[in-house]
Each structure stands twice: as C-alpha cells, then as structure tokens.
Design an enzyme around this catalytic site. Structure first.
Site, PDB file in Angstrom:
ATOM      1  CB  ILE A   1       4.342   7.408  29.923  1.00 55.20           C
ATOM      2  CG1 ILE A   1       4.195   6.115  30.726  1.00 55.20           C
ATOM      3  CG2 ILE A   1       5.638   7.419  29.143  1.00 55.20           C
ATOM      4  CD1 ILE A   1       4.122   4.875  29.855  1.00 55.20           C
ATOM      5  N   GLY A   2       2.472   8.848  32.485  1.00 56.72           N
ATOM      6  CA  GLY A   2       1.085   9.095  32.840  1.00 56.72           C
ATOM      7  C   GLY A   2       0.908   9.310  34.319  1.00 56.72           C
ATOM      8  CD  GLU A   3       0.573  13.373  37.927  1.00 62.09           C
ATOM      9  OE1 GLU A   3       1.109  13.944  36.956  1.00 62.09           O
ATOM     10  OE2 GLU A   3       0.540  13.836  39.061  1.00 62.09           O
ATOM     11  N   GLY A   4      -2.325   9.362  37.343  1.00 60.54           N
ATOM     12  CA  GLY A   4      -3.742   9.135  37.611  1.00 60.54           C
ATOM     13  C   GLY A   4      -4.059   9.362  39.064  1.00 60.54           C
ATOM     14  CB  THR A   5      -7.249   9.342  40.873  1.00 60.34           C
ATOM     15  OG1 THR A   5      -7.713   8.224  40.124  1.00 60.34           O
ATOM     16  CG2 THR A   5      -7.862  10.607  40.347  1.00 60.34           C
ATOM     17  CE1 TYR A   6      -5.083   3.135  38.776  1.00 57.64           C
ATOM     18  CE2 TYR A   6      -7.110   4.404  38.963  1.00 57.64           C
ATOM     19  CZ  TYR A   6      -6.292   3.563  38.249  1.00 57.64           C
ATOM     20  OH  TYR A   6      -6.694   3.133  37.013  1.00 57.64           O
ATOM     21  N   GLY A   7      -2.147   6.788  41.099  1.00 54.22           N
ATOM     22  CA  GLY A   7      -0.716   6.598  40.949  1.00 54.22           C
ATOM     23  C   GLY A   7      -0.110   7.189  39.702  1.00 54.22           C
TER      24      GLY A   7
ATOM     25  CE  LYS B   1      -2.934   1.374  36.574  1.00 56.96           C
ATOM     26  NZ  LYS B   1      -3.966   0.681  35.778  1.00 56.96           N
TER      27      LYS B   1
ATOM     28  CG  ASP C   1     -13.049   2.316  32.847  1.00 55.37           C
ATOM     29  OD1 ASP C   1     -13.867   3.022  32.213  1.00 55.37           O
ATOM     30  OD2 ASP C   1     -12.076   2.799  33.455  1.00 55.37           O
TER      31      ASP C   1
END
Lengths: 455, 248
Positions: free
Chosen positions: A31-37, A54, A153
C-alpha cells in the site's frame, strides 16, 4: 511454508529463509513505498484483523537499524493512547537483516479525505467533522507533549483515520520516525537537521531557530486545521532544494502574506534567529502589514474557530495553547460520506518483488460512513466519547487545561550548518503537483513536499 | 512514559533480586557459578565504561547501555550471547536510543585499540547482527530511566555494577545514594527523609546492598573506575569467561 502463496502474495519462490513469524499473516498487497522501505497491508490469520506492515530496508552504509526505526520502536513501545497509532508487533528477519513494524491498519488519512472532498465531492468537509478530527488530533498531541514527545512531522498524510470497524472515525497520529523525547536532551534537537515537511514547518524553524519546542507541532496542527477548512494547503511555498538546510524564502513569504510580516514586538525572540539577521531584505522588509488569515479560511474574526486557529498560527506561540479555546459545537450534518479505501498493489510480496500478475483493482470504495453525522464519527460504543456533541461542550476545562503552561517558541541561536543526509529516493514531484503514492503510513508521497532527514 | 516513570515499560519490568541472581541453565551446565556470573557482569560493566570514555558519550548513554546489558542476561545465556560483543552492541544501541549515535566502525576501532585480548575484537557486521538480536532480547523496550537527574555522582555510577536498576525505581536508588553520602558526611537528614514519605526500609536496604557490594569487592573509593576494584582479579574474570568457551 505450506501457505507460501498467501504469505508471499503469490510471489512463489525464494521462500527458503522466510521467517516463521510471517506465517501469522496473509499478505494482501503493497500500500505504500518510501525511502526507507515498503508498507504492506496484511491480515492476521487468527483474528482476520487488518495490519499495516512497515518494512525497513536493510541499511546500506553499515549503520545498522535506522535511527528512524529505532525512534518509532522506542516511542511507540512505551505509549498507548487512542489517538496515537498502535504498534502491535515488531518482527525481524535475521536472514536479510530487515525489520518489520506491524501497526493497526487505518483505511484513511487526512490527506486522502481532503483530496476526496476537493477533487471528487467539490464541497468542504462538514464543520462538525472538522471539529471532531481536530479535537482528536489535539487530544493525541496533548498526550504526546505531556509525555515529552515532540512529533516533528505532522502533516495530513501522517494523520490517519480509522475505517469501518470498532474504531471507525478515530484519528491516529502516525509516523514517529522524526519524533523524539525532548526532556533533558543529551544532544541539541537541531542535531537532527531539518524537521517537519516544508508546508507545515513553523516559522522559527524556517528562520534557522536551533532551540525549538513542542510548539512546532502546534503550528503544523494550525496548518492542518486550515487545510481541513479550505481543502488546500495554507502555506504552499516552493521548496528550495539543497543542503544543508537552505533558506526557504518562498515558504516564509507565503506565511507573511497571510499573517503579516513578523516583528520583534509580536515576536520577542525574533531578532535572535539566524536568518532574521542574515537575510534582512527578505524578512525585515515589511511587505505585508497585517493578518488576513480569517479571509483565507473564511472564518469570522470573532468566531471561536478563528480564535483557536490564530493562536495555533501565532508567530510567538505557546504550547500548550491558552485554555478555553475549543470550538463551540456546530450543528452536525446528516450525510454519510463513503470515502474510498486505500489502493492496494496485490502484485508485490514482502520482499518487495513484483510478480507478473497485474495489480487487481481494490474492492471498490468500501462504504465508510465518512463521519459527518455525529454518530458515525464516534465509534459505536456505550460510553459517550468526547467528540460527541455534549462532550464537545464540556471539553475545554478537561482537555484544554493541559494546554496552559507557556513554553518559549523559537529562541534563536547559531545555525549548526551540518550536512543533511538526503535519503535515497527523496527526489519527487514538485510540491504543487498533487498526485501521490503515499498511503499515509508516513512514507514518501509524490506531490507533497517530503521531509529530508538526517541523523 | 518519558515524563511518567509509573506508566513506563521500565517500571513494569522491575523484578525481584532472586529472579536476577539466576545463572542461565546453559551457563550452569558449563560450570558457571552465580559468583562468577556476577563477576562477569561487573567486569563487562567496566568494559562498557572504558569503551564509552574513548568514544566520548554522555553518562546517560553509558547507563542505558549497562541497563540493556544487564537486562539481556536476565533472559539470555552468556554462552549463546558472547558478553564481549553484547557490551559493545549495547553501547551502540544505547547511543542511538539516546540520540547520540556512535558509528559501529568507531567502536570496532577503539576496541582494537584498547583491548589486548583478541576475543573482544569484532567486525562491524557482528555488531549489526547483534543489534537485531538485542532488540529482540530486549523485547523492543528501549526507554530506560536513571537515578541521575537528582544526583550525578560516582556513587550512582557504581550502582550500575549491581543489578539495582532492574529491581528498584531510579528515584529509590538515588535516595539510597543520598542516604549513604549523608551518613558518611555525618549530615542529619532524618527530617528530610521523613518529609519524602518514602519507605525508609527500602532505601536503607538498597544502601546496605551498595555498601556490602563495596565491602565485598574491596572497592577503595567511590571512583567508579575499573581500577578501583581491587577484589576482582583478571584471573578470576578470565577463568569465568573461559568456562563459557565451547569445548572442542
């Protein structure tokens, strides 16, 4: 093992060193993608509850478990509050040194809710809903701050809202990757580099303030509050890319335009801030005389809502806010809104490898009472909750009393000028382009400006 | 949590002394006695302190590292978790948790520099692997409270050579330290302690434990340094550690 298909999401092979804990989940998809995983949606086999997992990538530079993951684990393992995301489990795959954090899954986040109203419904969010969302957000934040945790954040995509189920309509503050305990810090907070995504970054941070307080979170809440009212980011500045921590002239200009230029009279510590001294022509030239915030957010100057918002967006703000500023009740609407569910990429397995099969369309728009009516915002429970009409009226003394002690905001110092480490794939779309991948698990999102982190 | 010890995981995990003074069955099998178990823990605490002084971290980071170290061995065996690597990794993990990260390569470098015994040496990769294992062994609870805020003293440092931090709330340990100091300096504190309304029996018991500890290991002063532990010879430590090495 035997259930490799379900666990690995149809990934097939490579199951040789799959850890045993994976067996307790059925993977639904990415469901998601980020810089750390990566973030996955999974269901527990036992209770069929939805879990967001996550996955933190293995660090490349020999620095072990990322400080982001350590912060999340360390803080979320200690705290428990209904408006803070719940960390249900931590898993480790020793074979590839990856770390997995399992959270209670939330169907929605404020980013998606705002976007849905702006792009699909073309109508504002019911004021009652705004009030409930804001109250819950403040309730969670009050808990964090009274436990000496500063989030650093806060932005719409990090504020989750629970979908259908027991906790429907409950707000959850998520992504503690930048959060830290600020009681008796061993190292200055400024050592963590740039904090808060640019549109939600408090002016004392933009001006290079080194000693900041939990009041930076309050500014972000103010920005989110305004965005809930108008469906667009309040201060949509263009980010200056670069390291270390470049001066964000446009972001400040956007703020000044709405709130008027700051001056040492309104903001006693202003003259100590590094950028106030160095970029005089930007800041000390008074372009905008006074605040026109009320007309931006279409609120009456004398309304309690405006009073609260303007206190959150005070240049020299204090956290906790002065008491008795809670919104007075607004007539609840009756319409139920079905917010769409998060898109799931069912073709990706836990290793992040994509199988050949095309992503299946998500079971379209799970009907979720989008909270407009009071009864649907509030989970169906016997005990009356503070977000109900009656609760709202009674709220100020109890919950806002804690917002009463002054703390200084933005006392200037020298800019440390360290070098922020730009995280891997941090290059994304321009802030103005409003499309995103981020599902709200605090991962990178295209469209919105992204927080750069250094440690 | 950070503000409230009583809701913290640290508080919830406090245990009785007799739960801590247990030699893990695997270590027992190798002939390790309780006395040796304690000796190793004291020795390794000193090792963390020595290493920390080279990499220059603050007191609280060291105290957190020692607490992690002692917590790990309430659950794991010295045989399976080599205390030499565990100490180093505890310092590494504590530095992250306390927002004062020390790079793994620095630790590797300083160990090479200060430890003549090759068994202490490790590679970056060993530390990183152990970091994950420690997170697991600590059950992911990383926030630790210390008796320092009321009191920054060598006396407090020495309490980390015991397991007191796993048994008593930090403020009680701090009070016991104040009590010892007041008795030694012949200061009248009875009224002051009475006002606190704490259980003086517990405070005195902790104080006696600390004094017994000094007595037993013939610590000459409250220096908090490895050198001051006259009662602990290298031979004793090495003999204890030797028992843990797998036999061919």
């Amino acid at each position: 093992m035997g259930d490799g298909r379900a666990v690995a999401g149809g990934g097939g092979g490579g199951g040789s060193n799959r850890p045993a804990w994976l067996q307790q989940y059925d993977l639904v998809g990415k469901i998601g993608e980020g810089t750390y995983g990566l973030v996955f949606l999974a269901k527990t086999k036992l209770r069929k509850s939805c879990i967001a997992i996550k996955k933190f990538k293995q660090s490349k530079d020999g620095d072990g478990v990322s400080p982001t993951a350590i912060r999340e684990i360390m803080l979320l393992r200690e705290i428990s509050q209904e408006n803070v995301v719940k960390l249900v489990n931590v898993h480790i795959n020793h074979a590839d040194m990856s770390l997995y954090l399992a959270f209670d899954y939330a169907d929605h986040d404020l980013y998606e809710i705002i976007r849905y109203h702006r792009e699909k419904l073309n109508q504002p969010i019911n004021q009652y809903t705004v009030k409930s969302l804001l109250w819950q957000l403040l309730n969670g934040l009050n808990y964090l701050h009274s436990n000496w945790i500063i989030h650093r954040d806060l932005k719409p995509s990090n504020i989750l809202v629970m979908g259908e189920g027991e906790e429907q309509g409950v707000v959850k503050i998520a992504d503690f990757g930048l959060a830290r305990i600020y009681q008796a810090p061993l190292k200055p907070l400024s050592d963590n580099g740039v904090v808060v995504t640019i549109w939600y970054r408090a002016p004392e941070l933009l001006l290079g303030g080194k000693h900041y307080t939990s009041a930076v979170d309050m500014w972000a809440v103010g920005c989110i509050f305004a965005e809930l009212l108008t469906l667009k980011p309040l201060f949509q500045g263009a980010e200056v890319k670069g390291t270390p921590n470049p001066f964000q002239a446009d972001q400040l200009d956007k703020i000044f335009k709405v709130l008027g230029n700051p001056n040492p009279e309104k903001w006693p510590t202003l003259s100590y801030l590094p950028h106030y001294q160095s970029d005089q022509h930007h800041i000390q030239t008074v372009k905008y005389e006074s605040s026109c915030l009320h007309s931006y957010v279409h609120l009456a100057l004398k309304s309690p809502a405006y009073d609260l918002l303007s206190k959150m967006l005070e240049y020299f703000r204090i956290d906790p806010l002065p008491g008795r500023n809670a919104l007075v009740p607004i007539q609840p609407g009756e319409k139920i809104i079905n917010y769409p569910a998060r898109p799931v990429d069912t073709s990706t397995d836990f290793e992040g490898t994509t199988s050949i099969q095309p992503p299946q369309p998500v079971s379209a728009a799970v009907a979720i009472p989008g909270s407009v009516a009071a009864s649907s915002v509030v989970p169906p429970r016997a005990v009356p909750r503070p977000i109900s009409m009656i609760g709202m009226q009674r709220m100020p003394p109890a919950s806002m009393a804690a917002f009463n002690i002054a703390s200084q905001a933005g006392i200037g110092g020298l800019n440390p000028g360290g070098i922020p480490i730009q995280r891997g794939a941090a290059a994304q779309g321009h802030p103005q382009q409003l499309r995103r991948k981020d599902p709200g698990m605090g991962m990178q999102n295209t469209g919105y400006p992204q927080q750069k982190r250094r440690f | 949590m950070a503000a409230n010890f009583w809701t913290s995981s640290h508080y919830k995990q406090l245990v009785e002394q007799d739960k801590i003074d247990v030699v893990h069955p695997i270590d027992k099998e190798r002939g390790l006695t309780l006395e040796e178990f304690k000796l190793i823990k004291i020795h390794m605490t000193n090792h963390i302190w020595k290493l920390a002084q080279h990499v220059k971290v603050r007191q609280r980071v060291i105290a957190t590292a020692v607490t992690y170290f002692r917590r790990v061995y309430t659950r794991k065996s010295l045989t399976e978790y080599d205390p030499r690597l565990v100490t180093t990794t505890c310092l590494y993990l504590a530095s992250k948790a306390e927002e004062s990260t020390v790079q793994a390569r620095l630790l590797v470098f300083y160990i090479k520099k200060i430890c003549t015994d090759e068994k202490y040496r490790c590679e970056i990769k060993d530390i990183l692997e152990m970091e994950m294992k420690l997170l697991e062994a600590l059950d992911y609870y990383l926030v630790v409270f210390h008796p320092y805020r009321p009191l920054l003293q060598g006396l407090v440092n020495d309490t980390y050579k015991m397991d007191l931090i796993l048994i008593h709330p930090p403020y009680m340990i701090a009070l016991a330290c104040i009590y010892i100091a007041s008795v030694l300096k012949d200061k009248e504190t009875t009224a002051w302690f009475e006002e606190l309304r704490v259980d003086m029996n517990v405070v005195k018991n902790i104080a006696i434990e600390i004094l017994d500890f000094y007595d037993f290991y013939r610590v000459e002063s409250f220096k908090g340094m490895a050198e001051s532990f006259k009662g602990i010879s290298d031979e004793k430590i090495n003999a204890a550690l030797h028992k843990l090495t797998p036999k061919p």
